[in-house]
Design a protein around this motif. Sequence first.
Motif, short mmCIF file in Angstrom:
data_model
loop_
_atom_site.label_atom_id
_atom_site.label_comp_id
_atom_site.label_asym_id
_atom_site.label_seq_id
_atom_site.Cartn_x
_atom_site.Cartn_y
_atom_site.Cartn_z
N ALA A 74 0.81 -1.22 -0.06
CA ALA A 74 -0.07 -0.08 -0.19
C ALA A 74 0.86 1.34 0.01
CB ALA A 74 -1.15 -0.09 1.21
N SER A 75 1.83 1.14 0.59
CA SER A 75 2.75 2.32 0.91
C SER A 75 3.33 2.84 -0.47
CB SER A 75 3.82 2.39 1.90
OG SER A 75 4.34 1.27 1.74
N ILE A 76 3.94 1.72 -1.09
CA ILE A 76 4.82 1.98 -2.38
C ILE A 76 3.78 2.43 -3.42
CG2 ILE A 76 6.07 0.84 -4.22
CD1 ILE A 76 7.21 -1.11 -1.77
N GLU A 77 2.58 1.56 -3.41
CA GLU A 77 1.54 1.89 -4.43
C GLU A 77 0.97 3.49 -4.17
OE1 GLU A 77 -1.82 2.19 -7.06
OE2 GLU A 77 -1.96 2.50 -4.68
N ALA A 78 0.90 3.98 -3.16
CA ALA A 78 0.54 5.27 -2.87
C ALA A 78 1.32 6.32 -3.25
CB ALA A 78 0.10 5.78 -1.41
N LYS A 79 2.76 5.87 -3.03
CA LYS A 79 4.04 6.98 -3.34
C LYS A 79 4.04 6.89 -5.04
CE LYS A 79 8.67 7.99 -1.99
NZ LYS A 79 9.66 7.68 -1.18
#
Length: 315
Positions: A46-51
């Motif tokens: 989730a964190s990588i996808e959001a960034k």
Amino acid sequence: MNITRKRIAQILESSTPKDKVGWFFDLFLVTLIMINVIAIVLASVASIEAKYAKEFHWLEIFSVIVFSIEYAARLWSCVDVGKINWRSPIKGRLRYLLSPAAVIDLIAILPFYLSFLVAIDLRFLRVIRLLRIFKLTRYSAAMQVLLDVLAEEGRIVFAAFFLLFILLMLASSGIYLIEHDIQPEAFGSIPAAMWWAMATLTTVGYGDIVPVTGWGKFFGGCISVIGMGMVALPAGILASGFSDQLHRRREQYSAKLNEIMEDGVVSGKEKSELDSLRESLDLDPADADRLFKAYQREINKMNTVCPYCSEVDKE
């Protein structure tokens, strides 16, 4: 037009360094597929996808464009590949559309276009996109050998898995009869008992569900012993198929080598034909070199004349 189509077919099907354009095109596609697989895996965080959502989106658009062009080009030029009936282009292209390679290529791009027509869950879409990794089978010699083995040994492998299915049903039914009164929560039905049967037959033995009665433990031990042999059966079939496939490829190369070496001289054109055949059969260069040297030694022995035998006995 036909010349252009034939050249496109050569580029798409070629994977040898001799065809520089085809080789670099294959390298580009393999790299793009690997980047896609890595990006899809990273996007599940989730964190990588959001960034990096924007970067992932543009990579997806670029990849779909490339894969769509490749798919259309393969569909257009497949009638010049040789395995398709080029005298009937429509039938040839229909045959290609139904081939496993074409289906995999279609799966690689279809989810992107379907997302415009119907609402698709993002997680499901991500898993479908991950199937692009199967496009690598086109460029993997080992996977090509495996597909050939599965095509040849498909009926035998199916029979082995059918026996495993029968054994699974017998194991589930047997443990259900023995343990369902003692452990109704674990073996209350045959479908519920299938989890234990599968774990036992495959010798995984998770241990979350185990028989507690004496007869149940005895039955479970028998199933474990039988399972070790039955699970190894498909592996043995595939291993034998691999060995036979490689042996036939060496024989095919040896037959061509014998044909070329009949006159004892290998021209540059014949050497190029041998190299192309070796690459298409995915033979190890060292193996091909050993076969070549073995034939050379045989020819040298045949051409060597014994000085004593050549003399006429005058006495």
